[in-house]
Design a protein around this motif. Structure first.
Motif: not given
Length: 168
Positions: A107-123
């Motif tokens: 779902s688009p919501v889960l995909f956005a959550a995965l992108v956010t998780c990726g961003l958090l690991t980078g930060l």
């Protein structure tokens, strides 16, 4: 003048090495991205966007973390790194374990959550790396740091090229 390898310096050294290793985990995204894509029915473009979010988080946050660490020290960014990596990787793991069920795509919501998780690991990766480098710079005399900095750079290059050297 304290000894070069006193207990506090040795503790700072091993702690910084551990944090720096943990901060390099974004480089292994390519190793588990195919399994993530298969399990969650994600296209390669979407996988690349998740990986890109991690790298954007890492590289965009560098100047911000650097300024903060120079003004306030490495303690708060180190804690932020731990929390960001915990939330980022735990979120990715949770989404992976739940899968998509019977649906054919994420779902688009889960995909956005995965992108956010990726961003958090980078930060988190950049905050941890900047904190560990700052700690080492303040713990050892400059003459000892010059040779260690060169060694750390060589190891970083080796870690970045390792996935390519073992690919078949």
């Amino acid at each position: 003048m304290p000894r070069l390898l006193s207990v506090p310096r040795t503790t700072a050294l091993f702690g910084s090495i551990l944090v720096a290793i943990c901060s390099g985990t974004n480089y292994i995204y390519a190793a588990y991205a195919p399994q993530l894509g298969i399990r969650l029915h994600i296209s390669y473009t979407q996988l690349n966007l998740i990986g890109l979010a991690g790298y954007v988080g890492f590289y965009v946050s560098g100047p911000i973390w650097g300024r903060f660490i120079d003004r306030r020290g490495p303690g708060i960014p180190l804690l932020a790194a731990a929390m960001a990596n915990l939330v980022g990787y735990a979120g990715t793991r949770h989404i992976y374990n739940d899968g998509t069920g019977t649906t054919t795509s994420i779902s688009p919501v889960l995909f956005a959550a995965l992108v956010t998780c990726g961003l958090l690991t980078g930060l988190g990766a950049n905050a941890g790396l900047a904190s560990s480098v700052n700690t080492m710079a303040k713990s050892f005399p400059e003459s000892a740091l010059l040779s260690e900095t060169q060694r750390a750079r060589e190891e970083e290059v080796e870690l970045m090229t390792f996935p390519y050297s073992t690919a078949q």
